[in-house]
Design a protein around this motif. Structure first.
Motif, PDB file in Angstrom:
ATOM      1  N   THR A 236     -22.437  83.256  -9.110  1.00  0.00           N
ATOM      2  CA  THR A 236     -23.722  83.686  -8.563  1.00  0.00           C
ATOM      3  C   THR A 236     -24.124  85.031  -9.157  1.00  0.00           C
ATOM      4  O   THR A 236     -23.307  85.953  -9.250  1.00  0.00           O
ATOM      5  N   ILE A 237     -25.399  85.150  -9.561  1.00  0.00           N
ATOM      6  CA  ILE A 237     -25.952  86.433 -10.003  1.00  0.00           C
ATOM      7  C   ILE A 237     -27.213  86.703  -9.196  1.00  0.00           C
ATOM      8  O   ILE A 237     -27.694  85.837  -8.462  1.00  0.00           O
ATOM      9  N   ARG A 249     -33.212  84.757 -14.428  1.00  0.00           N
ATOM     10  CA  ARG A 249     -33.172  83.310 -14.213  1.00  0.00           C
ATOM     11  C   ARG A 249     -32.846  82.570 -15.501  1.00  0.00           C
ATOM     12  O   ARG A 249     -32.128  81.559 -15.492  1.00  0.00           O
ATOM     13  N   ALA A 252     -29.170  83.034 -15.989  1.00  0.00           N
ATOM     14  CA  ALA A 252     -28.443  82.149 -15.078  1.00  0.00           C
ATOM     15  C   ALA A 252     -28.394  80.727 -15.636  1.00  0.00           C
ATOM     16  O   ALA A 252     -27.352  80.058 -15.580  1.00  0.00           O
ATOM     17  N   ARG A 258     -25.859  80.053 -10.504  1.00  0.00           N
ATOM     18  CA  ARG A 258     -27.012  80.083  -9.614  1.00  0.00           C
ATOM     19  C   ARG A 258     -27.453  81.526  -9.366  1.00  0.00           C
ATOM     20  O   ARG A 258     -26.675  82.465  -9.519  1.00  0.00           O
ATOM     21  N   VAL A 259     -28.711  81.682  -8.950  1.00  0.00           N
ATOM     22  CA  VAL A 259     -29.244  82.977  -8.524  1.00  0.00           C
ATOM     23  C   VAL A 259     -29.085  83.056  -7.009  1.00  0.00           C
ATOM     24  O   VAL A 259     -29.585  82.207  -6.277  1.00  0.00           O
TER      25      VAL A 259
END
Length: 294
Positions: A236-237, A249, A252, A258-259
């Protein structure tokens, strides 16, 4: 008759009392909230920046100079957070006194263009926010000494709230295994938070979002961010509130992760949002980080 006279006197005297209040203008939303917690109703406080505005890229407008001219004191963050020192320039042009909220903060350093600079995002630990409180309290006492006791009492309460916030953050992030404490965001805003709470922090944009706005995100830095995500097995970022989410995005997508939501960074949230205060901003960030990384 007595009642009418009393009401007349109150109506006459109130503007005089209001006019006697000193006025402080600050640069950022975080400093505004901290200053208001100390000032209460004893000093008027205004912020140049509105929620969602980026101090790195902000350019003052004529209304800002009008606000500064009518102020008795200015407060900046310092460490070049206010890109091109626009707050100091306003102070100099208006011949107004200015204090720096970060005075006394032990800075972390960042490297940009082969040059080391002080990381300006120092409010991201409650301990550093406490330095802001102490600097602001001293300045307000000097500005309006008749309210000294009020300022000190409010500062003591707020410092206690900051200590409680720090304890809460440590407890919450402890559920994230050390190997998963990899915090990837748009730009290098979370260095102090990462250093204090045991995270690795990486970002495709440097310390200032001006680089992104000016098209300065190099393919090499973007590739390095993707490689770092893959190397650390990040799932996750995060996006930041003051920055266009397009780049993060895309990263990602390239990295297959995923964001995990939007974090408050260089600005707090609008009035009525969970991030409208400094403590609320920090709380919401921690909740999203813990939920995304544990």
């Amino acid at each position: 008759m007595f009642i009418r006279i009393t009401l007349f006197l109150l109506m006459f005297c109130f503007p005089v009392f209001a006019a006697s209040l000193k006025t402080v203008t600050v640069s950022t939303t975080q400093i505004y909230d901290i200053t208001k917690n100390v000032a209460g109703d004893d000093v008027r406080v205004f912020s140049i920046l509105a929620p969602g505005q980026d101090p790195h890229t902000y350019t003052p407008v004529p209304a800002d100079m009008d606000r500064v001219k009518s102020s008795d004191l200015l407060i900046e963050n310092g460490f070049h957070l206010e890109g091109k020192n626009w707050m100091k320039s306003l102070a100099a042009d208006a011949r107004k006194p200015i204090i720096t909220a970060t005075d006394g903060v032990k800075p972390l350093t960042l490297e940009t263009g082969g040059e080391k600079i002080n990381d300006p995002h120092s409010w991201f630990t409650p301990a550093n926010a406490a330095v802001y409180v102490n600097n602001i309290t001293r300045a307000l006492i000097k500005l309006s000494p008749e309210h000294k006791d009020n300022f000190i009492m409010r500062a003591k309460l707020y410092l206690a709230e900051l200590r409680a916030l720090d304890s809460w953050i440590r407890k919450e992030v402890s559920v994230i295994p050390p190997s998963k404490r990899i915090l990837v965001t748009n730009h290098d805003a979370f260095g102090y938070f990462a250093h204090e709470y045991g995270f690795v922090n990486t970002a495709p944009v440097g310390w200032s979002t001006g680089g992104e706005v000016g098209g300065g995100v190099t393919p090499q830095r973007r590739e390095a961010a993707v490689n770092s995500i893959r190397q650390h097995n990040v799932k996750t970022i995060f996006v930041e509130t003051t920055i266009n989410p397009k780049l993060i995005r895309e990263i990602a997508k390239d990295a297959g992760v995923r964001v995990g939501g939007t974090l408050y960074s260089d600005s707090m949230g609008d009035e009525g949002t969970p991030g409208e205060t400094y403590i609320g901003m920090m709380r919401e960030n921690v909740i999203k980080i813990v939920r995304g990384l544990r």
